[in-house]
Design a protein around this motif. Structure first.
Motif, PDB file in Angstrom:
ATOM      1  N   ILE A   8     -32.929 -11.332 -10.918  1.00 46.98           N
ATOM      2  CA  ILE A   8     -33.483 -11.958 -12.109  1.00 46.98           C
ATOM      3  C   ILE A   8     -32.922 -11.241 -13.324  1.00 46.98           C
ATOM      4  CG2 ILE A   8     -35.564 -12.559 -13.396  1.00 46.98           C
ATOM      5  CD1 ILE A   8     -35.556 -13.957 -10.760  1.00 46.98           C
ATOM      6  N   MET A   9     -32.142 -11.960 -14.134  1.00 41.39           N
ATOM      7  CA  MET A   9     -31.567 -11.375 -15.345  1.00 41.39           C
ATOM      8  C   MET A   9     -32.448 -11.740 -16.535  1.00 41.39           C
ATOM      9  SD  MET A   9     -29.224  -9.561 -16.623  1.00 41.39           S
ATOM     10  CE  MET A   9     -28.751  -9.128 -18.296  1.00 41.39           C
TER      11      MET A   9
ATOM     12  N   HIS B 255     -38.457 -13.343  -0.416  1.00 37.05           N
ATOM     13  CA  HIS B 255     -37.065 -13.138  -0.803  1.00 37.05           C
ATOM     14  C   HIS B 255     -36.860 -11.703  -1.284  1.00 37.05           C
ATOM     15  CE1 HIS B 255     -36.072 -17.369  -0.361  1.00 37.05           C
ATOM     16  NE2 HIS B 255     -37.142 -17.684  -1.071  1.00 37.05           N
ATOM     17  N   GLU B 256     -35.606 -11.248  -1.227  1.00 35.78           N
ATOM     18  CA  GLU B 256     -35.251  -9.895  -1.672  1.00 35.78           C
ATOM     19  C   GLU B 256     -34.921  -9.946  -3.163  1.00 35.78           C
ATOM     20  OE1 GLU B 256     -31.672  -6.609  -0.997  1.00 35.78           O
ATOM     21  OE2 GLU B 256     -31.955  -8.232   0.476  1.00 35.78           O
ATOM     22  N   LEU B 257     -35.831  -9.426  -3.973  1.00 35.97           N
ATOM     23  CA  LEU B 257     -35.717  -9.557  -5.425  1.00 35.97           C
ATOM     24  C   LEU B 257     -35.265  -8.258  -6.080  1.00 35.97           C
ATOM     25  CD1 LEU B 257     -36.430 -11.962  -7.425  1.00 35.97           C
ATOM     26  CD2 LEU B 257     -37.130 -12.266  -5.038  1.00 35.97           C
ATOM     27  N   SER B 258     -34.383  -8.415  -7.079  1.00 38.04           N
ATOM     28  CA  SER B 258     -34.024  -7.317  -7.970  1.00 38.04           C
ATOM     29  C   SER B 258     -34.219  -7.809  -9.394  1.00 38.04           C
ATOM     30  CB  SER B 258     -32.567  -6.886  -7.765  1.00 38.04           C
ATOM     31  OG  SER B 258     -32.372  -6.334  -6.480  1.00 38.04           O
ATOM     32  N   PHE B 259     -34.885  -7.005 -10.212  1.00 36.31           N
ATOM     33  CA  PHE B 259     -35.170  -7.360 -11.597  1.00 36.31           C
ATOM     34  C   PHE B 259     -34.307  -6.524 -12.533  1.00 36.31           C
ATOM     35  CE2 PHE B 259     -39.008  -8.332  -9.211  1.00 36.31           C
ATOM     36  CZ  PHE B 259     -39.378  -9.587  -9.695  1.00 36.31           C
ATOM     37  N   ILE B 260     -33.617  -7.196 -13.437  1.00 32.64           N
ATOM     38  CA  ILE B 260     -32.784  -6.505 -14.415  1.00 32.64           C
ATOM     39  C   ILE B 260     -33.538  -6.517 -15.742  1.00 32.64           C
ATOM     40  CG2 ILE B 260     -30.541  -6.439 -15.571  1.00 32.64           C
ATOM     41  CD1 ILE B 260     -29.527  -8.172 -13.135  1.00 32.64           C
ATOM     42  N   ALA B 261     -33.969  -5.342 -16.159  1.00 34.04           N
ATOM     43  CA  ALA B 261     -34.784  -5.203 -17.369  1.00 34.04           C
ATOM     44  C   ALA B 261     -34.348  -3.943 -18.097  1.00 34.04           C
ATOM     45  CB  ALA B 261     -36.267  -5.149 -17.001  1.00 34.04           C
ATOM     46  N   ARG B 262     -35.088  -3.600 -19.164  1.00 30.94           N
ATOM     47  CA  ARG B 262     -34.748  -2.395 -19.902  1.00 30.94           C
ATOM     48  C   ARG B 262     -35.976  -1.865 -20.638  1.00 30.94           C
ATOM     49  NH1 ARG B 262     -30.633  -5.470 -24.114  1.00 30.94           N
ATOM     50  NH2 ARG B 262     -32.153  -6.885 -25.036  1.00 30.94           N
ATOM     51  N   GLY B 263     -35.855  -0.651 -21.148  1.00 29.69           N
ATOM     52  CA  GLY B 263     -36.889  -0.051 -21.967  1.00 29.69           C
ATOM     53  C   GLY B 263     -38.208   0.160 -21.248  1.00 29.69           C
ATOM     54  N   ALA B 264     -39.294   0.026 -22.010  1.00 29.92           N
ATOM     55  CA  ALA B 264     -40.627   0.267 -21.469  1.00 29.92           C
ATOM     56  C   ALA B 264     -40.966  -0.714 -20.353  1.00 29.92           C
ATOM     57  CB  ALA B 264     -41.663   0.161 -22.591  1.00 29.92           C
TER      58      ALA B 264
ATOM     59  N   VAL C 283     -28.447 -15.691  -8.718  1.00 33.14           N
ATOM     60  CA  VAL C 283     -28.776 -14.993  -9.956  1.00 33.14           C
ATOM     61  C   VAL C 283     -29.480 -15.993 -10.869  1.00 33.14           C
ATOM     62  CG1 VAL C 283     -27.938 -13.677 -11.928  1.00 33.14           C
ATOM     63  CG2 VAL C 283     -26.733 -13.523  -9.728  1.00 33.14           C
ATOM     64  N   ILE C 284     -30.677 -15.653 -11.302  1.00 33.83           N
ATOM     65  CA  ILE C 284     -31.443 -16.516 -12.196  1.00 33.83           C
ATOM     66  C   ILE C 284     -31.426 -15.885 -13.582  1.00 33.83           C
ATOM     67  CG2 ILE C 284     -33.660 -17.639 -12.631  1.00 33.83           C
ATOM     68  CD1 ILE C 284     -34.303 -17.244  -9.651  1.00 33.83           C
ATOM     69  N   VAL C 285     -30.889 -16.602 -14.550  1.00 29.77           N
ATOM     70  CA  VAL C 285     -30.793 -16.092 -15.913  1.00 29.77           C
ATOM     71  C   VAL C 285     -31.966 -16.646 -16.720  1.00 29.77           C
ATOM     72  CG1 VAL C 285     -29.389 -15.948 -18.005  1.00 29.77           C
ATOM     73  CG2 VAL C 285     -28.275 -15.944 -15.756  1.00 29.77           C
ATOM     74  N   THR C 286     -32.776 -15.740 -17.250  1.00 29.55           N
ATOM     75  CA  THR C 286     -33.965 -16.160 -17.997  1.00 29.55           C
ATOM     76  C   THR C 286     -34.117 -15.375 -19.298  1.00 29.55           C
ATOM     77  OG1 THR C 286     -35.294 -14.654 -16.635  1.00 29.55           O
ATOM     78  CG2 THR C 286     -35.255 -16.965 -15.991  1.00 29.55           C
TER      79      THR C 286
END
Length: 315
Positions: free
Chosen positions: A5-6, A24-33, A72-75
């Motif tokens: 998840i972008m 499903h095998e999920l990976s989250f792309i995030a940043r900061g707090a 890849v899901i772009v949100t």
């Protein structure tokens, strides 16, 4: 599926949580707090349809740590689309599918220009959700609908597999042959309610019941529909009336994400939600007086939010 998840905002966080719950095998792309909270406490979702927590979660600010993904899901917000497309390049392998569930009508095209058109499948969602606090998503709407489709209109094995992946969740999922029409039909809704919400500073339920505001809402929807048809999009003749009926059935407390961002003084999707209608209308010779006024009224604050230190000189 191995899914990344972008952009873990309201849409990405909510659907990512549902997909993780579905196995499903999920990976989250995030940043900061937000990233820190996801790592420490997992993903917390407060929903009108039931709260849940996904913990632990895999979260990173470096997509290269994830490796090749099936999906890849772009949100991200639309103003981050090009940046997001470049960031997900390490996730792309020969069979990777990229789907945008962003607002607007040009995200798939912009992503395809960077990752390759063969990897991109069209997508749209109807959902009201937002980040309430780091690591916490609030879901406000009774609806949670996803529509998917190949950009060329075919029903392919990969499209069917993708639809099945989402169908493992409680969301309403459709696979269609007319995704461009669907995207513009949604845009008639989201662009118009974003405009009226941002102008009136009240909830959907408050402005839809005022006759004068309701009339302007219908004019805004009609302008977007006229632009779509001028571009060759085959919208149904009753798109505006059906959209108005959908608005009338929606939870009265809903505020579109663009409105929430503007009210909070944050950068907003004004260009992708309103500016694009004005621009295309001008190019195609379609009058857009309501959207033109909306854009003019909201642009000064948008420019300041985009570059607070420079103020209006940011333009």
């Amino acid at each position: 599926m191995k899914i990344a998840i972008m952009g873990v905002g309201g849409v990405g966080g909510y659907y990512g949580g549902l997909l993780a719950q579905a196995g499903h095998e999920l990976s989250f792309i995030a940043r900061g707090a937000h990233l820190l909270a996801l790592r420490e406490k997992g993903l917390r979702v407060k929903s009108v349809l039931g709260d849940f927590v996904v913990s632990p979660v895999r979260a990173t600010d470096d997509p290269s740590e994830i490796g090749a993904a099936d999906l890849v899901i772009v949100t991200t917000k639309t103003y981050h689309t090009d940046e997001a497309a470049r960031a997900i390049l390490p996730l792309i392998a020969s069979g990777t599918v990229v789907v945008s569930l962003q607002n607007g009508v040009d995200a798939a095209e912009r992503i395809a220009a960077i990752v390759g058109k063969d990897h991109v499948l069209g997508g749209a969602t109807w959902l009201s959700a937002a980040v309430e606090a780091p690591g916490m998503i609030s879901h406000y709407s009774q609806f949670r609908r996803i529509v998917l489709g190949e950009l060329d209109g075919r029903i392919t094995p990969r499209a069917e597999a993708l639809a099945e992946a989402f169908r493992a969740t409680p969301a309403t999922v459709e696979l269609v042959t007319n995704i461009t029409q669907v995207l513009w039909t949604k845009f008639v809704f989201i662009s118009a309610v974003s405009a009226l919400g941002a102008l009136t500073c009240v909830t959907l339920g408050s402005f839809r019941q005022v006759p004068e505001a309701r009339a302007v809402l219908v004019e805004a929807m009609s302008e977007v529909a006229a632009v779509a048809r001028a571009r060759g999009v085959n919208l149904e003749s009753d798109t505006v009336s059906k959209t108005l009926a959908f608005i009338d059935s929606a939870d009265p407390g809903i505020k579109p994400s663009m409105q929430r961002d503007i009210e909070a003084g944050r950068m907003s999707e004004l260009e992708s939600m309103i500016g694009v209608v004005v621009k295309l209308g001008s190019e195609l010779g379609v009058p857009t007086p309501v959207m033109r006024f909306t854009y003019a009224a909201l642009e000064p604050a948008y420019l300041i939010a985009r570059n607070p230190e420079a103020g209006l000189s940011a333009r």
